[in-house]
Design a protein around this motif. Sequence first.
Motif, short mmCIF file in Angstrom:
data_model
loop_
_atom_site.label_atom_id
_atom_site.label_comp_id
_atom_site.label_asym_id
_atom_site.label_seq_id
_atom_site.Cartn_x
_atom_site.Cartn_y
_atom_site.Cartn_z
N ASP A 186 156.05 -104.96 46.76
CA ASP A 186 154.70 -104.69 47.24
C ASP A 186 154.35 -103.22 47.15
O ASP A 186 153.19 -102.85 46.92
CB ASP A 186 154.54 -105.17 48.69
N GLU A 187 155.39 -102.36 47.36
CA GLU A 187 155.14 -100.93 47.31
C GLU A 187 154.94 -100.45 45.88
O GLU A 187 154.03 -99.67 45.59
CB GLU A 187 156.32 -100.19 47.95
N TYR A 188 155.79 -100.90 44.99
CA TYR A 188 155.77 -100.41 43.62
C TYR A 188 154.72 -101.12 42.74
O TYR A 188 154.18 -100.52 41.82
CB TYR A 188 157.13 -100.62 42.97
N ALA A 189 154.49 -102.39 43.02
CA ALA A 189 153.62 -103.18 42.14
C ALA A 189 152.60 -103.93 42.98
O ALA A 189 152.69 -105.16 43.15
CB ALA A 189 154.45 -104.15 41.32
N PRO A 190 151.63 -103.22 43.53
CA PRO A 190 150.62 -103.88 44.37
C PRO A 190 149.82 -104.89 43.57
O PRO A 190 149.61 -104.72 42.36
CB PRO A 190 149.76 -102.71 44.83
N THR A 191 149.36 -105.91 44.28
CA THR A 191 148.57 -106.94 43.58
C THR A 191 147.15 -106.43 43.33
O THR A 191 146.54 -106.83 42.33
CB THR A 191 148.49 -108.22 44.43
N HIS A 192 146.65 -105.56 44.21
CA HIS A 192 145.28 -105.07 44.08
C HIS A 192 145.22 -103.57 44.33
O HIS A 192 146.10 -103.00 44.99
CB HIS A 192 144.33 -105.76 45.09
N ILE A 193 144.20 -102.97 43.80
CA ILE A 193 143.92 -101.55 44.03
C ILE A 193 142.50 -101.47 44.61
O ILE A 193 141.56 -102.06 44.07
CB ILE A 193 144.01 -100.74 42.73
N THR A 194 142.33 -100.70 45.72
CA THR A 194 141.00 -100.48 46.28
C THR A 194 140.39 -99.26 45.59
O THR A 194 140.96 -98.17 45.60
CB THR A 194 141.08 -100.23 47.78
N VAL A 195 139.22 -99.49 44.96
CA VAL A 195 138.57 -98.43 44.20
C VAL A 195 137.54 -97.75 45.09
O VAL A 195 137.22 -98.23 46.21
CB VAL A 195 137.92 -99.01 42.94
N PRO A 196 136.98 -96.59 44.69
CA PRO A 196 136.04 -95.83 45.54
C PRO A 196 134.87 -96.63 46.08
O PRO A 196 134.34 -96.33 47.15
CB PRO A 196 135.59 -94.71 44.62
N SER A 197 134.43 -97.69 45.35
CA SER A 197 133.29 -98.47 45.82
C SER A 197 133.65 -99.35 47.00
O SER A 197 132.80 -99.94 47.64
CB SER A 197 132.77 -99.35 44.70
N GLY A 198 134.98 -99.44 47.29
CA GLY A 198 135.44 -100.31 48.36
C GLY A 198 135.93 -101.65 47.87
O GLY A 198 136.51 -102.43 48.63
N SER A 199 135.72 -101.96 46.59
CA SER A 199 136.17 -103.24 46.04
C SER A 199 137.68 -103.23 45.87
O SER A 199 138.29 -102.20 45.54
CB SER A 199 135.51 -103.50 44.68
N LYS A 200 138.30 -104.41 46.10
CA LYS A 200 139.73 -104.58 45.83
C LYS A 200 139.85 -105.27 44.48
O LYS A 200 139.49 -106.44 44.33
CB LYS A 200 140.38 -105.41 46.92
N ILE A 201 140.40 -104.53 43.52
CA ILE A 201 140.48 -105.02 42.15
C ILE A 201 141.93 -105.42 41.84
O ILE A 201 142.86 -104.66 42.11
CB ILE A 201 140.02 -103.95 41.13
N ALA A 202 142.12 -106.64 41.29
CA ALA A 202 143.47 -107.12 40.95
C ALA A 202 144.04 -106.32 39.79
O ALA A 202 143.34 -106.05 38.81
CB ALA A 202 143.43 -108.59 40.59
N VAL A 203 145.30 -105.93 39.94
CA VAL A 203 145.99 -105.23 38.85
C VAL A 203 146.49 -106.29 37.85
O VAL A 203 147.10 -107.29 38.24
CB VAL A 203 147.18 -104.40 39.37
N ASP A 204 146.21 -106.04 36.58
CA ASP A 204 146.61 -106.95 35.52
C ASP A 204 147.97 -106.48 34.96
O ASP A 204 148.07 -105.42 34.35
CB ASP A 204 145.56 -106.97 34.41
N TYR A 205 149.02 -107.33 35.18
CA TYR A 205 150.37 -106.99 34.70
C TYR A 205 150.77 -107.80 33.46
O TYR A 205 151.94 -107.93 33.17
CB TYR A 205 151.40 -107.26 35.81
N SER A 206 149.78 -108.37 32.75
CA SER A 206 150.13 -109.23 31.61
C SER A 206 150.90 -108.48 30.55
O SER A 206 151.69 -109.07 29.81
CB SER A 206 148.86 -109.85 31.01
N ASP A 207 150.68 -107.15 30.47
CA ASP A 207 151.55 -106.30 29.65
C ASP A 207 152.36 -105.47 30.63
O ASP A 207 151.89 -104.43 31.11
CB ASP A 207 150.73 -105.42 28.72
N PRO A 208 153.60 -105.92 30.93
CA PRO A 208 154.37 -105.23 31.97
C PRO A 208 154.62 -103.75 31.66
O PRO A 208 154.84 -102.96 32.57
CB PRO A 208 155.70 -106.00 31.99
#
Length: 837
Positions: free
Chosen positions: A728-750
Amino acid sequence: MKAMPIDAVLPELTGALAASNNAVLVAAPGAGKTTRVPLVFLEQDWLAKKRILMLEPRRLAARAAAGYMARQLGEQVGETVGYRVKHDTRVGPRTRIEVITEGILTRMLQDDPELADVGLIIFDEFHERSLHADLGLALSLQAQSLFREDLRILVMSATLAAEPVSRLLGDAPVIVSVGRAFPVETRFLPKPWTGAVEEAVTRTVLSALAEEAGDVLAFLPGAKEIRTTQALLAKSELAANVRVYPLYGALAQHEQDAAIQPGQAGERKVVLATSIAETSLTVEGVRIVIDSGWKRLPRFSSRTGMTRLETVRVSRAAADQRRGRAGRLDAGVCYRLWTEQEDRMLVAHEPPEMTEADLAPLALELAAWGVGDVQELQWLDVPPKASLAQARELLQQLGALDGHGQITAHGRVLAGMGLHPRLGHMIQKAGELGLGAIACELAVLLEERDIARGRAAFADADISSRVELLRLVAGKQGGARAFAEGQADEALCRRLWSEAAQLKRQWGSASTAENVADVSQTGRLLAFAYPDRIAQRRGDGRYLLRNGRGATFAVEQPLAFAPYVVAPLLDDQGADSRIMLAAAVEESDLYRDWSGQITEETSVWWDRSAQAVRARTRKKLGAFVLQEVAAEAEADEVLQALLAGIRTEGLELLPWSRHARQLRERLQFMSGIVPGWPRADDEALLDTLEEWLAPHVYGMRKKDELQQLSMSMVLEGMLSWEERQQLDEYAPTHITVPSGSKIAVDYSDPAAPCLFVRLQELFGWQYTPRIGRGKVPLTLHLLSPAQRPVQVTRDLASFWQQAYFEVKKDLKGRYPKHYWPDDPLAAIPTNRVRPQK
């Protein structure tokens, strides 16, 4: 007695064997070694009135040599000189010289290893290197070494490489007789012949009769070519005094004798012969030889366990032997139906039969002799390991050898029968069933070429019909009709019937109580002889042999629909051998006669068509399945089959939810940046199914049941509590961007995780966000308000400074209502059209 070239060296030869136990004699064709040498030794002191055995490769040559020597002594065959060949013996109490075929010597040695009343063994025409000659010499040398130091051995040939044989015989002296009795002119073709060999021989016979005096001996590959050539000559305008005689091994004895005897006064003979006339045989009156350059030889394949006849080019040695036939009685001429350039390409010698033959008879003889390791004997060529191993495996199937390779009581009976172990075993088993008569008939049919002729032979592969045809012909039960229609070789049938009768008398199968008219048991009996060639019909009409090979009938016929057949004769060509002779066998007979070799196995496997694990119990005879029924399987076996199915189908057989796929991709990302982290790529997961998946699928057996799995929970089960925290620390599922939205991180290319986000939501974000404790920058896919990509970058700061203004100009034109500030770092980020006040 007429002088012969061999006479010049007879004193040297007798002196050599007086001083040494072994000798080698090399004498050109026509020198007279076969008929002169045995006679000169009769009164030698060291022989002490013992017998002389002379081995000849062929029955015809053995009878002819014995007859010639007897005439030289003014006697009948069976007095001082006699012979022993298969199915024919002429010896008496006064016989001192026995001309025997090679297999007879092996029998004599097995019965009496000392050969107490034998003083000399002569191996004639040893260059032919037959299996029996090599074995006979090896056994004779050991008998000489162990039991009979006074036993003499003489090896004779016209074209033999003498040095290796001399070394084998303990550096025995080599005596050479040079020169032929008469010169022979050799004529070659001006250019290669591309037509049928029968046409070439016919044309040359006609030319030779017109150009030269004397009789003609023409060499052809086999009986089929001889019959065709004979028919072509019959259509030609031959002179009234020209008679054509065939000469091959399957002919009746009186027909063979007619071919080699002098012709009538004023008559010219044309003898069409196979290689039977190459050696140790003088065809009276011949001074013209026509050599087609071909011969037919058996070739055994250790890969398939089958023997087939191949038509091959003659060797240099064989061509010289044939040429020598023309100079036996007068100056002659030899027509070689090939060019001088082709002549230079001939091989020196044919390979020894030992290297290319079925070694089952040899293996049985060695076991009967007490030899476990072939290296115990002296050989010119050691038997090939693969062929010998295959032969011993067959003998174990026949019950002739036990599991340790030792000969059994049954094996000793087979060794004494003088037949191939397959056929001897069949006769013995048939006798126990009261079917000995038909087994003897099958044995003689299988030892010779097909008695059926023409279309009947091609269209009908059923050997049962041959048994009926043999009985019709030999028993005069409508045989004339068969001859009129050209269905059978009458002379061959009568000879085989006589040989079958002798076998019946010899092995107690002549009882009239046997139902000899019943051929329904043919397949059952053949299965005893050819257990490796029992075959099962497949769904597509082809057959699967017990040994795993494929087979098929050349043409559709009733036998081709039999569920099971036995195929003693196949052509061994291609992926599926063509079945030349066979007989139907009942499944009930297979269970009755082969129960000890029928195996039962339960197979558990993944069935791709059903997408499930299946369990079946199969009863198998070799490679094919006799019976298959559903079976219960142990849970562990089902599990292994299921895992094997997943490995075959791939991980996509498992139910991957969106969350599970992202989790797997995060694990792959972690294994790339943290040493020792569990791998989650396809290869690693498939290799370790037993570790991470097996506990969750135990008891399942279908794809439908696998769909109940939560792959997220399964993958999390691979991690310790600490690893989950680290994930969870190294590979979060989402990133909160400046707009406040939580955007899913795409790991399809590890190797390059990315974030798909609208450009306006990142206003004010100066640097590219990083994951993996700051080790890995995210690849930002900057989107337009319509979610279309406008820029990809891993350096957000550089984008704001350089590319943003060009992008802004384009987007402002297309999306004028949206917010496009001049300073993106000072602007308010928004996930709307414009930021709220």
